[in-house]
Write a protein that holds these residues in place. Sequence first.
Motif, mmCIF file in Angstrom:
data_model
loop_
_atom_site.group_PDB
_atom_site.id
_atom_site.type_symbol
_atom_site.label_atom_id
_atom_site.label_comp_id
_atom_site.label_asym_id
_atom_site.label_seq_id
_atom_site.Cartn_x
_atom_site.Cartn_y
_atom_site.Cartn_z
ATOM 1 N N LEU A 137 0.851 -1.198 0.000
ATOM 2 C CA LEU A 137 0.000 0.000 0.000
ATOM 3 C C LEU A 137 0.882 1.242 0.000
ATOM 4 O O LEU A 137 1.796 1.371 0.811
ATOM 5 C CB LEU A 137 -0.911 0.017 1.232
ATOM 6 N N ARG A 138 0.598 2.145 -0.934
ATOM 7 C CA ARG A 138 1.306 3.429 -1.017
ATOM 8 C C ARG A 138 0.261 4.532 -1.150
ATOM 9 O O ARG A 138 -0.806 4.314 -1.730
ATOM 10 C CB ARG A 138 2.263 3.438 -2.223
ATOM 11 N N THR A 139 0.577 5.711 -0.622
ATOM 12 C CA THR A 139 -0.336 6.856 -0.717
ATOM 13 C C THR A 139 0.460 8.119 -0.996
ATOM 14 O O THR A 139 1.700 8.116 -0.950
ATOM 15 C CB THR A 139 -1.161 7.004 0.587
ATOM 16 N N TYR A 140 -0.250 9.196 -1.305
ATOM 17 C CA TYR A 140 0.427 10.463 -1.609
ATOM 18 C C TYR A 140 -0.444 11.641 -1.179
ATOM 19 O O TYR A 140 -1.658 11.522 -1.024
ATOM 20 C CB TYR A 140 0.762 10.573 -3.106
ATOM 21 N N GLY A 141 0.234 12.800 -0.965
ATOM 22 C CA GLY A 141 -0.464 14.056 -0.660
ATOM 23 C C GLY A 141 -1.014 14.146 0.749
ATOM 24 O O GLY A 141 -1.849 15.018 1.018
ATOM 25 N N HIS A 142 -0.577 13.305 1.692
ATOM 26 C CA HIS A 142 -1.176 13.242 3.021
ATOM 27 C C HIS A 142 -0.323 13.859 4.133
ATOM 28 O O HIS A 142 -0.746 13.898 5.282
ATOM 29 C CB HIS A 142 -1.450 11.780 3.392
ATOM 30 N N ARG A 143 0.881 14.333 3.790
ATOM 31 C CA ARG A 143 1.766 14.829 4.857
ATOM 32 C C ARG A 143 2.098 16.307 4.712
ATOM 33 O O ARG A 143 2.149 17.031 5.717
ATOM 34 C CB ARG A 143 3.077 14.019 4.878
ATOM 35 N N ARG A 144 2.305 16.756 3.485
ATOM 36 C CA ARG A 144 2.756 18.137 3.295
ATOM 37 C C ARG A 144 1.994 18.782 2.144
ATOM 38 O O ARG A 144 1.722 18.131 1.137
ATOM 39 C CB ARG A 144 4.264 18.167 3.012
ATOM 40 N N ALA A 145 1.703 20.053 2.290
ATOM 41 C CA ALA A 145 1.025 20.799 1.228
ATOM 42 C C ALA A 145 2.034 21.216 0.161
ATOM 43 O O ALA A 145 3.211 21.486 0.472
ATOM 44 C CB ALA A 145 0.312 22.015 1.790
ATOM 45 N N ASP A 146 1.588 21.257 -1.087
ATOM 46 C CA ASP A 146 2.402 21.731 -2.219
ATOM 47 C C ASP A 146 3.751 21.023 -2.308
ATOM 48 O O ASP A 146 4.771 21.634 -2.633
ATOM 49 C CB ASP A 146 2.623 23.252 -2.115
ATOM 50 N N ARG A 190 -0.667 17.573 -2.866
ATOM 51 C CA ARG A 190 -0.592 17.437 -4.325
ATOM 52 C C ARG A 190 -0.898 16.002 -4.777
ATOM 53 O O ARG A 190 -1.106 15.109 -3.950
ATOM 54 C CB ARG A 190 0.802 17.856 -4.813
ATOM 55 N N THR A 191 -0.895 15.812 -6.127
ATOM 56 C CA THR A 191 -1.267 14.518 -6.717
ATOM 57 C C THR A 191 -0.151 14.029 -7.651
ATOM 58 O O THR A 191 -0.257 14.130 -8.877
ATOM 59 C CB THR A 191 -2.587 14.649 -7.502
ATOM 60 N N PRO A 192 0.930 13.498 -7.105
ATOM 61 C CA PRO A 192 2.048 12.993 -7.935
ATOM 62 C C PRO A 192 1.812 11.550 -8.377
ATOM 63 O O PRO A 192 2.461 10.612 -7.891
ATOM 64 C CB PRO A 192 3.244 13.114 -6.991
ATOM 65 N N ILE A 193 0.888 11.362 -9.312
ATOM 66 C CA ILE A 193 0.523 10.007 -9.720
ATOM 67 C C ILE A 193 1.699 9.299 -10.406
ATOM 68 O O ILE A 193 2.016 8.144 -10.093
ATOM 69 C CB ILE A 193 -0.699 10.042 -10.653
ATOM 70 N N ALA A 194 2.351 9.951 -11.361
ATOM 71 C CA ALA A 194 3.448 9.320 -12.102
ATOM 72 C C ALA A 194 4.564 8.896 -11.154
ATOM 73 O O ALA A 194 5.091 7.773 -11.253
ATOM 74 C CB ALA A 194 3.980 10.275 -13.166
ATOM 75 N N GLN A 195 4.923 9.786 -10.201
ATOM 76 C CA GLN A 195 5.993 9.450 -9.264
ATOM 77 C C GLN A 195 5.592 8.278 -8.360
ATOM 78 O O GLN A 195 6.398 7.385 -8.084
ATOM 79 C CB GLN A 195 6.326 10.677 -8.406
ATOM 80 N N SER A 196 4.342 8.258 -7.953
ATOM 81 C CA SER A 196 3.883 7.164 -7.088
ATOM 82 C C SER A 196 3.893 5.827 -7.823
ATOM 83 O O SER A 196 4.246 4.782 -7.247
ATOM 84 C CB SER A 196 2.477 7.461 -6.570
ATOM 85 N N LEU A 197 3.503 5.822 -9.102
ATOM 86 C CA LEU A 197 3.557 4.593 -9.888
ATOM 87 C C LEU A 197 4.994 4.095 -10.046
ATOM 88 O O LEU A 197 5.264 2.897 -9.903
ATOM 89 C CB LEU A 197 2.933 4.837 -11.260
#
Length: 429
Positions: free
Chosen positions: A214-223, A256-263
């Motif tokens: 499980l990985r997630t993004y955008g939950h710790r820091r703004a921008d 933010r939404t770093p989809i490419a980096q998360s993949l």
Amino acid sequence: MNAKRTLETDRLYEQGVACMRAARWEEAIALLSQVRHVPGAYPDVEALIADAQLKQEIERTSAPPATPPPKPRPLRTVVFGGIAVTALISLIVAAVLFVRLDASGVSVAAQPLVLNLTFPTLAPTSTPTPAPTTTSQPLPPTTTPPPADILPGMLSVRMAPGERTTRTTKNLAIILDASGSMLARIDGVPKTVIARQALTALVERLPETTRVALRTYGHRRADDCSDTELIQPPGPIQRSVLIDRINAIRPVNGGRTPIAQSLANMAQDLAGIEGDVLIVLVSDGDETCNGDPVATTAMLRAANPRLRVSVIGFNINKDEWRQRLEGIAAAGEGAYFDATNANQLADALDQAIALTYRVIDRQGHEVYQGRIGSTVRLAPGVYRIDIGGDAELTLETVIVESGSTTFVELREEAGVLRAHTTADDSAKP
């Protein structure tokens, strides 16, 4: 010959049709005659054989070129007769001249010379006229319609009516959007809460053999486009631990939404994992960090053909966002699902992780891979079906017939997956 359609009869029929197209009539007749006794399997075989016999006969029927009649030669009797007539006329002329001569001192009473000559009349020589040569005319060509194209068949692998399963690929990786937009509400409930509840329910139903990341993004820091975190490394499922980590995820405003980096990071997380791998991305929006998730997914898929990426668009309200999320799924050779509320999200998760199946032809080549419930168009023939990412169930001989649909229906019996094959002629391809 067995009065039953087999792979051998299919091969003979196809070779016979190929010989027809190559105008090798004798070979075509021999091959097609071997399958004419299989009732109903090859409805056009008699017409093909008749057509080949007719065309073979036409080729054999050819007339030799007409020979001009010999030039008639003059008969020997005609030649000699002409010579005799000429000589006789010359003698008569000479005799007349001699009688009229007046010799000196001699008085001769001139008497008319009467010659009673009868000449035979030469019968005309009849030269026979050669009879005209009869040239055989070729038979008019018979227009025989070409054999109808062989229709494809359809194969569908699905759960039996009333059956539901959470069996999935043994290696499952989930990327959950926890950006600031997930704080928005649906019917008064934050989207992040709905997503956590749906994931928790899924984890509770997963088989014990499932390995989960499980990985997630955008939950710790703004921008912060680097804000992507591995919450659960790949490993055997530990339900209580994983559920606690899911419930601890809290989006922040401006995440933010770093989809490419998360993949890309998830692919690194899964490095060294053997077997099929399924990544499921759950997102409510578009890439916001200048990445290209479609291109990234395509590269990941090229590097590991056993990795697939499916996408769930959760409460997507812009068409261009939906199109880009669909593009990620297409590049990952996975599936895209739309979900607008809690129930749809739970259903989409179940569908996204559903077992896959692979279709293998007689030469050992994979011709299709898809989710349970999908249908594929195939050439008629015999195939092997591997169900489950790591061949949890294998069906060695599944026959797909021309113009009809073959169904493979699955059900669980005492924790064991079983399959039953049936046909539905009303479902036309």
